[in-house]
Write a protein that holds these residues in place. Structure first.
Motif, mmCIF file in Angstrom:
data_model
loop_
_atom_site.group_PDB
_atom_site.id
_atom_site.type_symbol
_atom_site.label_atom_id
_atom_site.label_comp_id
_atom_site.label_asym_id
_atom_site.label_seq_id
_atom_site.Cartn_x
_atom_site.Cartn_y
_atom_site.Cartn_z
ATOM 1 N N HIS A 48 0.823 -1.207 0.000
ATOM 2 C CA HIS A 48 0.000 0.000 0.000
ATOM 3 C C HIS A 48 0.861 1.262 0.000
ATOM 4 O O HIS A 48 0.584 2.213 -0.730
ATOM 5 N N LYS A 49 1.921 1.277 0.779
ATOM 6 C CA LYS A 49 2.794 2.447 0.829
ATOM 7 C C LYS A 49 3.515 2.672 -0.495
ATOM 8 O O LYS A 49 3.729 3.811 -0.912
ATOM 9 N N SER A 50 3.887 1.584 -1.160
ATOM 10 C CA SER A 50 4.636 1.705 -2.417
ATOM 11 C C SER A 50 3.756 2.143 -3.581
ATOM 12 O O SER A 50 4.232 2.841 -4.488
ATOM 13 N N TRP A 51 2.477 1.758 -3.580
ATOM 14 C CA TRP A 51 1.654 2.020 -4.758
ATOM 15 C C TRP A 51 0.381 2.795 -4.413
ATOM 16 O O TRP A 51 0.326 3.998 -4.597
ATOM 17 N N THR A 52 -0.646 2.115 -3.913
ATOM 18 C CA THR A 52 -1.928 2.794 -3.706
ATOM 19 C C THR A 52 -1.832 3.899 -2.670
ATOM 20 O O THR A 52 -2.629 4.841 -2.696
ATOM 21 N N GLY A 53 -0.863 3.831 -1.768
ATOM 22 C CA GLY A 53 -0.692 4.901 -0.791
ATOM 23 C C GLY A 53 -0.224 6.198 -1.400
ATOM 24 O O GLY A 53 -0.302 7.253 -0.766
ATOM 25 N N GLN A 54 0.277 6.163 -2.659
ATOM 26 C CA GLN A 54 0.714 7.382 -3.336
ATOM 27 C C GLN A 54 -0.430 8.125 -4.015
ATOM 28 O O GLN A 54 -0.237 9.228 -4.509
#
Length: 570
Positions: A98-104
């Motif tokens: 989530h932090k690497s992709w959708t969190g952006q």
């Protein structure tokens, strides 16, 4: 027997003691788990209130739309919904993914029909759309019926008049009622037009990075206008550049990669950049949907260094995608990249990836691959495995035709009555035995005397203009010109002069070329060594001493050296 009796008498006390210890351990473990669940510094009351806000997002009704349209309900507040969806994504995908992709992703805009989520780059938007887009929309649909569009920040800025901006940095608690009201009122009068993201991370109808596609952003307008004259029609063809010109026309007109990669090499000012921009213009004119990227070596290195220094993997991936998601990649001054080890490796991997994908690569360099300083043997081998097109020195007839083209261009740009006598043209073409760029510079110097001093274009004025310039008769030859003259005199190829072979039939002409480079140019010994396949300066010193001694001993060799000197004098 005494301990058994004591244990039986106090058995109930022991059980009670162990039960209390067990309950104490359970309570401690529960507190540890609860401390990891609830953020530090947040009271239980605040956490409960925030949870209520997340689970039960407040609905905002646009009174204006309700009065006008009679609609009983308005879309739910997007900020609260997005915070809830982020929590669900985190639990579904895990904290790291989530932090690497959708969190952006961040909430950029909303209206009554759709919501826009933006990513920091087109590459990230493309990856999220391809791998997690369905999950994001499914989770959002559980709270709101509006459509969700995922796009890049650059695309949102390009269509900014059609967007309703909202607070894109949501940290758990929804905005104030007044801010939500302002956002809802603005969204009621806005028709958001989302920008679809293609599989390459670019909006549909545009290209990635600085690539040029159907409707992509071009370089700065003034810089591009200066390159408008770099077309195939304005390129003067002669025996020294006819192969490079024919290959360039073939690359621009055909998507087939019969020769890959293609390297055009020759000294500075020979027209390599002209051909590269002509290929780009012709390729796009024939097929506007073809993605063509032309990048200089300096920009290649700068972009690569910037992506490496940036935090995270996304910048590096975006840099790679900008070079590999193209149909035709053109790199100017490729020899500059080879001097940087890290950039050289990235260039090699890019070439391999594009060739494997059937994409065309075209490079331009000021020297043969074997003469590129610090280039790895693997890169040299890969470049030599393609097609090498050499642009050599212009002969007298080609220089005359270049002069005719320069005169024609000047007549079309404000000097319709410009005329140069035939003897002045012949003298200028004969004197400037150098590159087309040098010839253009000498022509401008001659015409400037006509424009600013009012002197007519005659043979005498041309001679006067060139008398104290670098084009006078004592112009020093270049190392490349000396190498070519020696190769022709001793009947060997340029590749053999620059090779590592030590046979006397090749080593002796190479030593002669080193000797003349030291005698006739101002180049330093290390510089001369680098121009002979990256050799050490001590090799040049040995060659100079050896040839200087042989000239008095070997009359045939001395005659050949004198012949080369006469050729260099022109």
């Amino acid at each position: 027997m005494g301990w058994r009796r004591a244990l039986s008498e106090n058995w109930e006390d022991y059980v009670t003691y162990l039960t209390r210890i067990h309950l104490f351990v359970i309570i401690i473990n529960g507190l540890i788990v609860l401390s990891q669940w609830i953020p530090l510094g947040v009271t239980l009351r605040d956490w409960r209130e925030d949870t209520k806000n997340i689970v039960r997002p407040q609905l905002h009704v646009d009174n204006t739309d309700t009065c006008q349209n009679g609609a009983p309900n308005a879309p739910a507040n997007a900020e609260n919904i997005w915070h809830t969806v982020q929590g669900e994504l985190r639990s579904r995908l895990g904290e790291r993914v989530h932090k690497s992709w959708t969190g952006q992703l961040s909430l950029q805009s909303e209206n009554e029909h759709s919501v826009a989520l933006t990513a920091p780059s087109r590459f990230v938007a493309s990856r999220i759309e391809g791998k997690y887009g369905d999950l994001v929309r499914t989770l959002w649909a559980g709270h709101d019926a509006r459509d969700v569009e995922i796009c890049a920040c650059a695309d949102v800025q390009a269509s900014k008049p059609n967007l309703t901006s909202v607070n894109s940095h949501v940290h758990g608690i929804a905005g104030s009622p007044s801010s939500r009201s302002r956002g809802a009122r603005a969204g009621s009068n806005t028709h958001f037009q989302p920008v679809a993201v293609s599989s390459t991370g670019a909006p549909v109808g545009s290209s990635t990075g600085s690539s040029t596609g159907p409707s992509t952003g071009m370089p700065h307008k003034d810089a591009e206008n200066r390159r408008d004259r770099f077309t195939f029609e304005n390129f003067v063809v002669g025996p020294s550049n006819e192969l490079a010109f024919a290959v360039a026309r073939r690359i621009a007109s055909s998507s087939e990669c019969l020769y890959n990669p293609v390297l055009i090499h020759g000294p500075h000012g020979m027209g390599k950049t002209h051909l590269l921009y002509a290929i780009k213009a012709a390729a796009l004119a024939q097929n506007p949907n073809r993605i063509v990227k032309l990048i200089s070596a300096e920009n290649f290195v700068a972009s690569f260094v910037q992506s490496v220094r940036a935090q995270g993997r996304s910048e590096i991936d975006a840099f790679k995608a900008s070079l590999r998601d193209v149909d035709l990649l053109i790199i100017d001054d490729a020899h500059f990249i080879a001097d940087k080890p890290g950039s050289q490796e990235e260039l090699l991997h890019t070439l391999i990836a594009l060739v494997d994908d059937g994409k065309q690569i075209l490079l331009a360099s000021d020297r043969h691959p074997h003469a590129i300083n610090k280039a790895s043997e693997r890169l040299k081998s890969y470049l030599c495995g393609g097609l090498l097109c050499d642009i050599g020195a212009c002969d007298y007839e080609l220089r005359l035709r270049i002069l005719d083209r320069l005169i024609e261009r000047r007549r079309n740009n404000g000097y319709p009555s410009l005329a140069m006598p035939q003897n002045a043209r012949d003298h200028l073409a004969a004197r400037i035995n150098a590159t087309p760029r040098d010839l253009e510079g000498a022509f401008s110097q001659v015409v400037a005397r006509l424009e600013f001093l009012g002197r007519p274009l005659t043979l005498e004025s041309v001679q006067e203009a060139l008398a104290h310039s670098r084009y006078s008769s004592n112009t020093r030859p270049t190392v490349d010109k000396i190498q070519r003259a020696c190769a022709k005199e001793f009947n060997i190829s340029m590749d053999e002069i620059l090779s590592k072979r030590r046979a006397r039939a090749i080593a002796r002409p190479r030593q002669v070329a080193m000797y003349l480079s030291k005698m006739l140019t101002t180049r330093s010994l290390p510089d001369i060594g680098r121009r002979f396949g990256g050799r050490d300066h001590t090799t040049v010193i040995h060659a100079v001493k050896r040839i200087d001694a042989l000239r008095s001993e070997d009359s045939a060799l001395n005659t050949s050296i004198e012949a080369v000197i006469e050729v260099l004098k022109g």
